[in-house]
Design a protein around this motif. Structure first.
Motif, PDB file in Angstrom:
ATOM      1  N   SER A 124      35.116  -8.379  36.005  1.00 16.36           N
ATOM      2  CA  SER A 124      34.707  -7.217  35.223  1.00 16.36           C
ATOM      3  C   SER A 124      35.492  -7.180  33.908  1.00 16.36           C
ATOM      4  CB  SER A 124      34.969  -5.946  36.039  1.00 16.36           C
ATOM      5  OG  SER A 124      34.598  -4.820  35.308  1.00 16.36           O
ATOM      6  N   PRO A 125      34.847  -6.819  32.766  1.00 20.80           N
ATOM      7  CA  PRO A 125      33.520  -6.229  32.615  1.00 20.80           C
ATOM      8  C   PRO A 125      32.388  -7.240  32.423  1.00 20.80           C
ATOM      9  CG  PRO A 125      34.615  -6.151  30.521  1.00 20.80           C
ATOM     10  CD  PRO A 125      35.581  -6.795  31.485  1.00 20.80           C
ATOM     11  N   LEU A 126      32.610  -8.519  32.720  1.00 18.37           N
ATOM     12  CA  LEU A 126      31.512  -9.479  32.650  1.00 18.37           C
ATOM     13  C   LEU A 126      30.499  -9.170  33.755  1.00 18.37           C
ATOM     14  CD1 LEU A 126      33.501 -12.827  32.208  1.00 18.37           C
ATOM     15  CD2 LEU A 126      32.578 -11.340  30.421  1.00 18.37           C
ATOM     16  N   ASN A 127      29.266  -9.547  33.510  1.00 22.66           N
ATOM     17  CA  ASN A 127      28.232  -9.402  34.527  1.00 22.66           C
ATOM     18  C   ASN A 127      28.333 -10.574  35.489  1.00 22.66           C
ATOM     19  OD1 ASN A 127      25.956  -9.197  36.085  1.00 22.66           O
ATOM     20  ND2 ASN A 127      24.497  -9.295  34.393  1.00 22.66           N
ATOM     21  N   ASP A 128      28.953 -10.344  36.620  1.00 19.58           N
ATOM     22  CA  ASP A 128      29.126 -11.410  37.612  1.00 19.58           C
ATOM     23  C   ASP A 128      28.561 -10.961  38.957  1.00 19.58           C
ATOM     24  OD1 ASP A 128      31.029  -9.556  38.295  1.00 19.58           O
ATOM     25  OD2 ASP A 128      32.634 -11.005  38.636  1.00 19.58           O
ATOM     26  N   GLU A 129      27.357 -10.421  38.956  1.00 19.56           N
ATOM     27  CA  GLU A 129      26.765  -9.826  40.150  1.00 19.56           C
ATOM     28  C   GLU A 129      26.577 -10.827  41.284  1.00 19.56           C
ATOM     29  OE1 GLU A 129      22.624  -8.625  39.837  1.00 19.56           O
ATOM     30  OE2 GLU A 129      22.500  -9.676  37.902  1.00 19.56           O
ATOM     31  N   PHE A 130      26.524 -12.124  40.969  1.00 18.91           N
ATOM     32  CA  PHE A 130      26.391 -13.144  42.007  1.00 18.91           C
ATOM     33  C   PHE A 130      27.690 -13.921  42.215  1.00 18.91           C
ATOM     34  CE2 PHE A 130      22.092 -12.439  40.441  1.00 18.91           C
ATOM     35  CZ  PHE A 130      21.389 -12.249  41.629  1.00 18.91           C
ATOM     36  N   GLY A 131      28.768 -13.470  41.590  1.00 21.21           N
ATOM     37  CA  GLY A 131      30.045 -14.152  41.704  1.00 21.21           C
ATOM     38  C   GLY A 131      30.182 -15.302  40.722  1.00 21.21           C
ATOM     39  N   GLY A 132      31.232 -16.059  40.861  1.00 20.17           N
ATOM     40  CA  GLY A 132      31.487 -17.166  39.947  1.00 20.17           C
ATOM     41  C   GLY A 132      32.612 -18.046  40.447  1.00 20.17           C
ATOM     42  N   LEU A 133      32.955 -19.032  39.657  1.00 21.25           N
ATOM     43  CA  LEU A 133      34.057 -19.937  39.978  1.00 21.25           C
ATOM     44  C   LEU A 133      34.485 -20.658  38.703  1.00 21.25           C
ATOM     45  CD1 LEU A 133      32.823 -23.247  41.613  1.00 21.25           C
ATOM     46  CD2 LEU A 133      31.289 -21.628  40.522  1.00 21.25           C
ATOM     47  N   GLN A 134      35.667 -21.227  38.743  1.00 21.28           N
ATOM     48  CA  GLN A 134      36.130 -22.026  37.621  1.00 21.28           C
ATOM     49  C   GLN A 134      35.704 -23.479  37.807  1.00 21.28           C
ATOM     50  OE1 GLN A 134      40.346 -21.589  36.994  1.00 21.28           O
ATOM     51  NE2 GLN A 134      40.073 -19.756  35.742  1.00 21.28           N
ATOM     52  N   ILE A 135      35.264 -24.085  36.693  1.00 25.31           N
ATOM     53  CA  ILE A 135      34.998 -25.517  36.657  1.00 25.31           C
ATOM     54  C   ILE A 135      36.231 -26.186  36.058  1.00 25.31           C
ATOM     55  CG2 ILE A 135      33.497 -27.352  35.834  1.00 25.31           C
ATOM     56  CD1 ILE A 135      32.125 -25.397  37.734  1.00 25.31           C
ATOM     57  N   ASN A 136      36.870 -27.046  36.828  1.00 22.26           N
ATOM     58  CA  ASN A 136      38.093 -27.702  36.386  1.00 22.26           C
ATOM     59  C   ASN A 136      37.796 -28.970  35.584  1.00 22.26           C
ATOM     60  OD1 ASN A 136      39.658 -25.776  37.816  1.00 22.26           O
ATOM     61  ND2 ASN A 136      39.356 -26.934  39.708  1.00 22.26           N
ATOM     62  N   HIS A 137      38.821 -29.478  34.894  1.00 25.03           N
ATOM     63  CA  HIS A 137      38.727 -30.700  34.087  1.00 25.03           C
ATOM     64  C   HIS A 137      37.640 -30.546  33.008  1.00 25.03           C
ATOM     65  CE1 HIS A 137      41.398 -32.603  36.928  1.00 25.03           C
ATOM     66  NE2 HIS A 137      40.578 -32.283  37.913  1.00 25.03           N
ATOM     67  N   SER A 138      37.624 -29.413  32.373  1.00 27.83           N
ATOM     68  CA  SER A 138      36.598 -29.114  31.374  1.00 27.83           C
ATOM     69  C   SER A 138      37.251 -28.625  30.091  1.00 27.83           C
ATOM     70  CB  SER A 138      35.623 -28.074  31.927  1.00 27.83           C
ATOM     71  OG  SER A 138      36.318 -26.894  32.300  1.00 27.83           O
ATOM     72  N   GLY A 139      36.421 -28.299  29.098  1.00 26.14           N
ATOM     73  CA  GLY A 139      36.895 -27.814  27.810  1.00 26.14           C
ATOM     74  C   GLY A 139      35.874 -28.093  26.737  1.00 26.14           C
ATOM     75  N   TYR A 140      36.351 -28.234  25.506  1.00 28.57           N
ATOM     76  CA  TYR A 140      35.430 -28.542  24.410  1.00 28.57           C
ATOM     77  C   TYR A 140      36.149 -29.339  23.332  1.00 28.57           C
ATOM     78  CZ  TYR A 140      37.515 -24.608  21.802  1.00 28.57           C
ATOM     79  OH  TYR A 140      38.386 -23.765  21.153  1.00 28.57           O
ATOM     80  N   VAL A 141      35.362 -30.102  22.580  1.00 24.46           N
ATOM     81  CA  VAL A 141      35.864 -30.978  21.521  1.00 24.46           C
ATOM     82  C   VAL A 141      35.419 -30.431  20.167  1.00 24.46           C
ATOM     83  CG1 VAL A 141      35.811 -33.320  20.574  1.00 24.46           C
ATOM     84  CG2 VAL A 141      35.747 -32.974  23.054  1.00 24.46           C
ATOM     85  N   GLU A 142      36.341 -30.373  19.235  1.00 22.08           N
ATOM     86  CA  GLU A 142      35.979 -30.022  17.857  1.00 22.08           C
ATOM     87  C   GLU A 142      35.465 -31.294  17.177  1.00 22.08           C
ATOM     88  OE1 GLU A 142      38.387 -27.057  15.624  1.00 22.08           O
ATOM     89  OE2 GLU A 142      39.890 -27.514  17.158  1.00 22.08           O
ATOM     90  N   THR A 143      34.162 -31.483  17.247  1.00 24.30           N
ATOM     91  CA  THR A 143      33.582 -32.741  16.785  1.00 24.30           C
ATOM     92  C   THR A 143      33.589 -32.870  15.272  1.00 24.30           C
ATOM     93  OG1 THR A 143      31.393 -31.738  17.011  1.00 24.30           O
ATOM     94  CG2 THR A 143      32.162 -33.100  18.810  1.00 24.30           C
ATOM     95  N   ASN A 144      33.353 -31.781  14.547  1.00 26.59           N
ATOM     96  CA  ASN A 144      33.297 -31.891  13.087  1.00 26.59           C
ATOM     97  C   ASN A 144      34.620 -32.350  12.476  1.00 26.59           C
ATOM     98  OD1 ASN A 144      30.631 -31.395  12.171  1.00 26.59           O
ATOM     99  ND2 ASN A 144      30.849 -29.244  12.692  1.00 26.59           N
ATOM    100  N   PRO A 145      35.754 -31.722  12.817  1.00 23.97           N
ATOM    101  CA  PRO A 145      37.020 -32.234  12.270  1.00 23.97           C
ATOM    102  C   PRO A 145      37.304 -33.678  12.666  1.00 23.97           C
ATOM    103  CG  PRO A 145      37.332 -30.028  13.139  1.00 23.97           C
ATOM    104  CD  PRO A 145      35.964 -30.474  13.565  1.00 23.97           C
ATOM    105  N   LEU A 146      36.960 -34.048  13.898  1.00 25.93           N
ATOM    106  CA  LEU A 146      37.186 -35.423  14.336  1.00 25.93           C
ATOM    107  C   LEU A 146      36.344 -36.397  13.519  1.00 25.93           C
ATOM    108  CD1 LEU A 146      38.295 -37.619  16.142  1.00 25.93           C
ATOM    109  CD2 LEU A 146      36.648 -36.947  17.909  1.00 25.93           C
ATOM    110  N   LEU A 147      35.061 -36.081  13.334  1.00 24.78           N
ATOM    111  CA  LEU A 147      34.209 -36.973  12.550  1.00 24.78           C
ATOM    112  C   LEU A 147      34.643 -37.031  11.095  1.00 24.78           C
ATOM    113  CD1 LEU A 147      30.700 -36.177  14.064  1.00 24.78           C
ATOM    114  CD2 LEU A 147      32.103 -38.210  14.436  1.00 24.78           C
ATOM    115  N   ASP A 148      35.152 -35.914  10.560  1.00 25.83           N
ATOM    116  CA  ASP A 148      35.684 -35.925   9.185  1.00 25.83           C
ATOM    117  C   ASP A 148      36.867 -36.880   9.072  1.00 25.83           C
ATOM    118  OD1 ASP A 148      33.832 -34.086   8.249  1.00 25.83           O
ATOM    119  OD2 ASP A 148      35.165 -32.357   8.511  1.00 25.83           O
ATOM    120  N   CYS A 149      37.780 -36.811  10.043  1.00 23.22           N
ATOM    121  CA  CYS A 149      38.947 -37.697  10.007  1.00 23.22           C
ATOM    122  C   CYS A 149      38.528 -39.161  10.110  1.00 23.22           C
ATOM    123  CB  CYS A 149      39.915 -37.345  11.144  1.00 23.22           C
ATOM    124  SG  CYS A 149      40.814 -35.789  10.917  1.00 23.22           S
TER     125      CYS A 149
END
Length: 353
Positions: A124-149
């Protein structure tokens, strides 16, 4: 003569060029500034568990460690962070997804990636009426700065040719390929959805998929971790969030649509019911996948000097480093490519009408 010519400096072409260059292999890259690269638009999600059925991504056990090592190498080289590791909060969207989750939790392959189930009301306050879980070994990549470099590095090294590639400018014979004043032993096409206009690959089943992404502001702070409930929400340092994506199968235009905006906004609003949301940006890219959703690398079965490195869909940040590693070994030592993604062994041919 240049050994290898690569067409495209999106994520696929960049990673392959980097790995070949680091092994002392001379390479040239042709790119027009990413004007059609989905890598420039993608949010860069790294998510080992995908879709409503909570399937593991293809070869995730092989690909993810190589991707993590590659992004650490890039961070050490360029002195900045590109890969943000963060568990994704996966909110279950309906009873069917919860049934799939119960099946996955009993599967040993899923255990490293699935956190504990969190019952409804845990977030709460997210809508999690069916529950949830964490996905491990995840994240995100900043692709634009990497491609610029990488673009700056390739320019400094004399690797990058900043030009628009036209297929009819390439000539191919038994001994070499020729593009303008560049002679090469082979050409590797890492051009994303533009492979649909490539005359050497017109008979193969590469599938475009248009995706729209929103940048959203809110009257409340977004959670400081990624969320996925039908659509994903990635908080940004400036207080906004990237949200998406749509899946326009077969579409190749770059028009931002009211329909795409409304689709994403409705799902995000349902996940964040206490937030008042406003759209501050919308961008469009076209992914390229194969009919069986397995990327391909290697050479044309009828043209041994014409290669391909493509079909990564929305999972390029996970798949590309591993398959680039294998393609590099194939080019330099003749090591065989993994059979399921070897273009020559398993070309994704179109279905007969």
């Amino acid at each position: 003569m240049t050994p290898t010519l690569i067409v495209g400096q999106g994520m696929a072409g960049s990673v392959l060029a980097w790995m070949l260059h680091q092994r002392g292999h001379q390479v040239r890259v042709i790119d027009d500034g990413h004007r059609t690269s989905s890598s420039r638009v993608a949010a860069g999600m790294v998510n080992p568990v995908q879709g409503q059925r909570l399937n593991l991504a293809w070869r995730i056990e092989d690909c993810l460690p190589v991707a993590q090592d590659f992004f650490r190498e890039m961070e050490a080289k360029f002195g900045r962070r590109f890969f943000h590791t963060a568990p994704i909060l996966r909110l279950i969207d309906n009873d069917k997804e919860r049934d799939y989750l119960e099946q996955r939790r009993d599967d040993e392959r899923f255990r490293p990636y699935l956190g504990n189930f969190e019952p409804a009301g845990s977030n709460s306050p997210l809508n999690d009426e069916f529950g949830g879980l964490q996905i491990n070994h995840s994240g995100y990549v900043e692709t634009n700065p990497l491609l610029d470099c990488l673009r700056d590095y390739f320019t400094d090294q004399g690797i990058l040719c900043n030009a628009e590639f036209q297929h009819d400018e390439l000539t191919v014979d038994d001994s070499h390929v020729q593009w303008r004043d560049i002679s090469a032993e082979r050409v590797i096409f890492a051009e994303g959805f533009r492979i649909l206009q490539n005359p050497w690959f017109a008979d193969f089943n590469f599938q475009p998929n248009k995706g729209e992404i929103l940048t959203i502001a809110s009257n409340h702070a977004f959670p400081d971790y990624p969320i996925n409930r039908s659509k994903w929400i990635i908080p940004q340092p400036d207080g906004t969030a990237w949200c998406g994506s749509t899946y326009g199968r077969g579409q190749t235009d770059f028009e931002a649509t009211n329909e795409g905006c409304a689709e994403i906004l409705a799902k995000v609003a349902a996940t964040l019911p206490t937030h008042t949301l406003s759209v501050v940006g919308q961008r469009v890219g076209v992914r390229c996948a194969t009919g069986d959703h397995i990327p391909r690398a290697g050479f044309h079965p009828d043209h041994p000097r014409i290669g391909v490195f493509n079909g990564f869909g929305s999972k390029g940040n996970v798949f590309i480093p591993w398959l680039a590693q294998h393609l590099t070994e194939h080019l330099l030592t003749g090591a065989p490519l993994p059979e399921d993604c070897d273009f020559r062994a398993r070309p994704p041919r179109k279905k007969r009408a």
